[in-house]
Design an enzyme around this catalytic site. Structure first.
Site, mmCIF file in Angstrom:
data_model
loop_
_atom_site.group_PDB
_atom_site.id
_atom_site.type_symbol
_atom_site.label_atom_id
_atom_site.label_comp_id
_atom_site.label_asym_id
_atom_site.label_seq_id
_atom_site.Cartn_x
_atom_site.Cartn_y
_atom_site.Cartn_z
ATOM 1 C CE LYS A 42 12.477 71.375 59.360
ATOM 2 N NZ LYS A 42 12.990 70.021 59.604
ATOM 3 C CG ASP A 140 21.279 65.207 63.662
ATOM 4 O OD1 ASP A 140 21.911 64.680 64.664
ATOM 5 O OD2 ASP A 140 20.866 66.345 63.328
#
Length: 344
Positions: A42, A140
């Site tokens: 990432k 989330d």
């Protein structure tokens, strides 16, 4: 394009997995280990040369990395292998989960069974309970961030939004203001999270909406709300166990104070429903003893023996009834004379 490039001296990028407003996610391989195991890389690009912004990014990155490393000790959360800074960019290297996300199971118009949803909620709340015990809010939770691991079918919780959170705070820093930019996804975010004040109970809301979506086949943003209470209207779409409906209602209450305070509290109620369901199933499936069926399956010698025993019992019963029928009636017993004390 960075495909084929090596980062951190270890990780060669294979292809792009995803791209968002705050970063990019790549599939990479660790060239320093045998068989080149694959990892998730990432990237966070602060997109600024301002020393203050970079310093803030570095601090936030270190903080979030520590959280992810701590959470990764649970085998239902991707392990964090490495984090580093390179050329002003920040990188996280995490475990690659082999499996599929729940968007492949929870699809529009498809209704999962009550049994499937109960066990789905159990698995999600089980791993979320660990997260909440660490004082961490995921922010989330949605089907695309829930992975079913191929090796054992367990639910994995991914994408804790560390990159999103850092990116949001960097935007605030660069804007020299403190705007509220919610982290999350419409339909799964409760009101307090949309206002920039997420709680542990905000994650509970998201899990409840995932459960309702699985039961009804309707996406959360398409469900209407009561104009007076702002509560989600969903129970008219499916017929389920009232206890499960009550739990789901509590998970998605409009006011976070009315929801379960943590994943563990919700998990205990789900476990209770599953346990009661298993108990009733065992009782309903218990075989009834049929003597004639039992007798028909016995070998001939055993059948003859059982017949003799049965005939003997019938004979004894008839004799007992006859003896009772023809025995002389008992004579009434004379009342005893009153004692001297009670004579008049």
């Amino acid at each position: 394009m960075i495909i084929g490039q090596i980062f951190g001296g270890h990780y060669r990028v294979i292809n792009l997995l995803g791209k968002g407003g705050f970063g990019e996610t790549y599939l990479a391989e660790d060239i320093h280990l045998p068989d080149y195991p694959q990892r998730v890389l990432k990237l966070l690009n602060p997109d600024s040369n301002d020393p203050f912004v970079l310093q803030t990014a570095r601090r936030l990155f270190e903080t979030e990395s520590k959280v992810l490393y701590k959470l990764g000790t649970n085998d239902r959360i991707p392990e964090l292998f490495s984090h580093f800074e390179e050329n002003g960019d920040f990188y996280l290297v995490q475990e690659l989960i082999v499996g599929h996300d729940l968007t492949q199971e929870i699809t529009p118009g498809k209704c999962l069974s009550e049994h499937e949803v109960l066990h789905l909620l159990h698995d999600i709340l089980e791993v979320l309970s660990f997260v909440h015990q660490q004082g961490v809010i995921h922010r989330d939770i949605k089907p695309s961030n829930l992975m079913r691991r191929q090796s054992d079918g367990k639910i994995m919780l991914i994408d804790f939004g560390a990159v999103k959170q850092i990116g949001t705070q960097l935007q605030n820093t660069q804007a020299s203001t403190n705007p509220t930019i919610p982290i999350g996804t419409e339909g799964y975010m409760p009101s307090e999270q949309m206002n920039g004040h997420p709680k542990l109970a905000s994650d509970i809301y998201a899990v409840g909406m995932v459960g309702i979506q699985a039961l009804t086949g309707v996406s959360p943003e398409q469900l209407p709300k009561d104009q007076n209470t702002l509560e989600v209207i969903w129970r008219n779409r499916v017929s389920i166990n009232s206890n499960l409906a009550t739990v789901l209602d509590k998970m998605i209450r409009y006011r976070y104070q009315d929801r379960y305070p943590s994943a563990e509290a919700a998990l205990q109620d789900i476990k209770g429903i599953i346990s009661a369901s298993l108990s009733s199933t065992v009782v309903s499936r218990a075989p009834k003893f049929n003597f004639l069926n039992f007798l028909s399956k016995l070998p001939l010698p055993a059948k003859l023996g059982m017949s003799v025993i049965s005939l003997g019992l019938v004979t004894i019963t008839i004799m007992a009834v006859a003896a009772n029928q023809f025995s002389p009636s008992p004579q009434p017993t004379a009342s005893p004379e009153p004692t001297e004390k009670w004579k008049w």
